[in-house]
Write a protein that holds these residues in place. Structure first.
Motif, PDB file in Angstrom:
ATOM      1  N   THR A 123       0.667  -1.376  -0.136  1.00  0.00           N
ATOM      2  CA  THR A 123       0.000   0.145   0.278  1.00  0.00           C
ATOM      3  C   THR A 123       0.911   1.078   0.159  1.00  0.00           C
ATOM      4  OG1 THR A 123      -0.266  -0.067   2.646  1.00  0.00           O
ATOM      5  CG2 THR A 123      -1.798  -1.028   1.268  1.00  0.00           C
ATOM      6  N   MET A 149     -11.214  -7.781  -3.768  1.00  0.00           N
ATOM      7  CA  MET A 149     -11.230  -6.632  -2.956  1.00  0.00           C
ATOM      8  C   MET A 149     -11.876  -6.990  -1.581  1.00  0.00           C
ATOM      9  SD  MET A 149     -13.054  -3.041  -4.002  1.00  0.00           S
ATOM     10  CE  MET A 149     -11.939  -3.011  -5.484  1.00  0.00           C
ATOM     11  N   GLY A 160     -10.174  -0.005   1.005  1.00  0.00           N
ATOM     12  CA  GLY A 160      -9.196   0.481   0.004  1.00  0.00           C
ATOM     13  C   GLY A 160      -7.681  -0.157  -0.002  1.00  0.00           C
ATOM     14  N   ASN A 163      -7.041  -1.944  -3.478  1.00  0.00           N
ATOM     15  CA  ASN A 163      -6.753  -0.945  -4.431  1.00  0.00           C
ATOM     16  C   ASN A 163      -5.442  -0.302  -4.575  1.00  0.00           C
ATOM     17  OD1 ASN A 163      -9.212  -1.470  -6.176  1.00  0.00           O
ATOM     18  ND2 ASN A 163     -10.194   0.268  -4.684  1.00  0.00           N
ATOM     19  N   ARG A 164      -5.111  -0.093  -3.043  1.00  0.00           N
ATOM     20  CA  ARG A 164      -3.650   0.468  -2.997  1.00  0.00           C
ATOM     21  C   ARG A 164      -2.683  -0.584  -3.003  1.00  0.00           C
ATOM     22  NH1 ARG A 164      -3.607   3.786   2.614  1.00  0.00           N
ATOM     23  NH2 ARG A 164      -1.491   3.917   1.761  1.00  0.00           N
ATOM     24  N   GLU A 167      -2.141  -0.840  -6.737  1.00  0.00           N
ATOM     25  CA  GLU A 167      -1.371   0.253  -7.373  1.00  0.00           C
ATOM     26  C   GLU A 167       0.186   0.031  -6.932  1.00  0.00           C
ATOM     27  OE1 GLU A 167      -2.825   3.765  -5.396  1.00  0.00           O
ATOM     28  OE2 GLU A 167      -4.875   3.607  -6.370  1.00  0.00           O
TER      29      GLU A 167
END
Length: 412
Positions: A123, A149, A160, A163-164, A167
């Motif tokens: 993250t 998720m 979240g 998603n992090r 990324e």
């Protein structure tokens, strides 16, 4: 680690290992498990602090500050590890990216001749941090994922987080760093294994490690959430099939299982039914691997300098690198103290095992499996590992006998 790609899909041959004479310093990272000198890969929990609070964390990490080795103490430790011949330093945590001198210490270890890797929740890997990792020459970034998720965010305790983490995967890949996924299997997420394979394809990630649950840290509260033996067999077989599918599609993924060396004889027995010629080569590789390497080919140093047999042995320390070099601690088999007696036994567990483990015909390729899991479940360090899913008939029968067929497929 048990390499499904290497063993089942033929990505490694015995000749590939012999080319390097099985020396840790010369072997590529992917072949270190077959070394004959078993110089320890060192997992360094460089911090216990973490920005998440994962329900299965073996270190029991959270957002607090903890006593940690200073930069100078860490450099002295790295000097000793490099001189000792430890081939890899794995920066772990907590979340290693929160440590302020992380990059300085990575550069230091790299210049000392060690291969440097990191295990992270992903993250905090920004494009800038990924670029700096690339400048270090980081060999590998392992990013933890617990499923899709919803499942991942629930396990990680933060909306979240998925998603992090993704990324972080993208940022590391964009910087040219090899990235892999790390997935801990349990009853709450094992049906999402296919999602991990889908993510690998969608994001062009070529490596995934599937960890069996170990009952330590917050993971000790999840003992009842470990898979049944039947479920574990089905999962490992499913991993084999999904890996084969990727190879059949022209891909060359690295798929590994971790923390249950019953997977080794299981893969061997499956190959005996499908491809006996390949099975013979796999047996040679497994004999070189020697199974569980706790206290031998794998080690752990905590944030405060305590030396453990591996990252799951927080309840027992062999000493502290602030008081004595790791190289001395790790080789002390004098049997003059409780620590040196245990180190002596871990170097060769076979004479000390009890029950079906002691009698198993696969002992030399399994290595007695996970002693800390046996202790957590039974109170006896040398009792059989309760997560071994091989039947009494399998561990007693000859190599040519087939393994039993599952009564019902779990992944239908």
């Amino acid at each position: 680690m048990i390499g499904i790609s290497k063993l089942y899909c033929g990505a490694v041959e015995p000749s590939d290992v012999l080319r390097y004479k099985r020396r840790s310093k010369e072997l590529p990272s992917g072949l270190l498990q077959f070394s004959k000198d078993k110089k320890p890969v060192v997992v360094w929990n460089c911090t216990r602090t973490c920005n998440l609070k994962c329900r299965h964390c073996y270190a029991g990490s959270d957002a607090q500050r903890y006593d940690e080795l200073t930069t100078d103490e860490a450099k002295a430790m790295i000097d000793d590890l490099a001189a000792f011949g430890s081939p890899v330093l794995l920066f772990s945590g907590g979340e290693p990216c929160v440590r302020e001198d992380l990059l300085e210490l990575m550069h230091y270890a790299k210049k000392a001749g060690m291969r440097v890797v990191i295990s992270t929740n992903g993250t905090l890997i920004t494009p800038e941090l990924a670029r700096q990792f690339a400048e270090v020459g980081l060999s590998y970034v392992g990013i933890s994922l617990d499923g899709g998720m919803e499942t991942h965010d629930e396990f990680r305790g933060m909306r979240g987080a998925f998603n992090r983490a993704m990324e972080g995967v993208s940022n590391a890949k964009a910087a040219g760093i090899k990235v892999g996924l790390r997935f801990t299997i349990n009853k709450l997420n094992f049906r999402e294994i296919d999602e991990v394979f889908n993510i690998m394809r969608e994001h062009d990630v070529n490596r995934a490690c599937f960890y069996h649950l170990v009952y330590t840290g917050r993971g000790s509260d999840m003992m009842d959430l470990d898979l049944s033996h039947e479920q574990t067999r089905a999962v490992v077989r499913h991993l084999m099939d999904r890996t084969r599918e990727m190879f059949d599609d022209g891909l060359t993924p690295e798929i590994l299982t971790v923390d249950n060396h019953a997977d080794a004889p299981f893969i061997y027995m499956e190959l005996m039914k499908e491809d006996p010629e390949r099975a013979a080569k796999v047996m040679q590789l497994l004999q070189w691997n020697q199974g569980n390497s706790t206290g031998n080919g794998i080690s752990c140093i905590s944030w405060d300098g305590e030396v453990h047999a591996d990252q799951f042995w927080r309840h027992f320390s062999f000493g502290n690198v602030k008081d004595r070099p790791f190289s001395e601690i790790w080789t002390d088999v004098s049997r003059t103290t409780e620590a040196s007696e245990l180190m002596y036994r871990l170097k060769d567990k076979r004479p000390h095992l009890k029950g079906r483990c002691a009698e198993c015909r696969f002992l030399d390729i399994c290595g007695g499996n996970f002693r800390v899991r046996a202790e957590a479940a039974t109170g006896d360090l040398w009792a059989p590992d309760p997560a071994c899913y091989l039947t009494d008939e399998e561990i007693a029968r000859t190599p040519d006998d087939p393994a039993p067929v599952l009564e019902r497929p779990i992944f239908d």
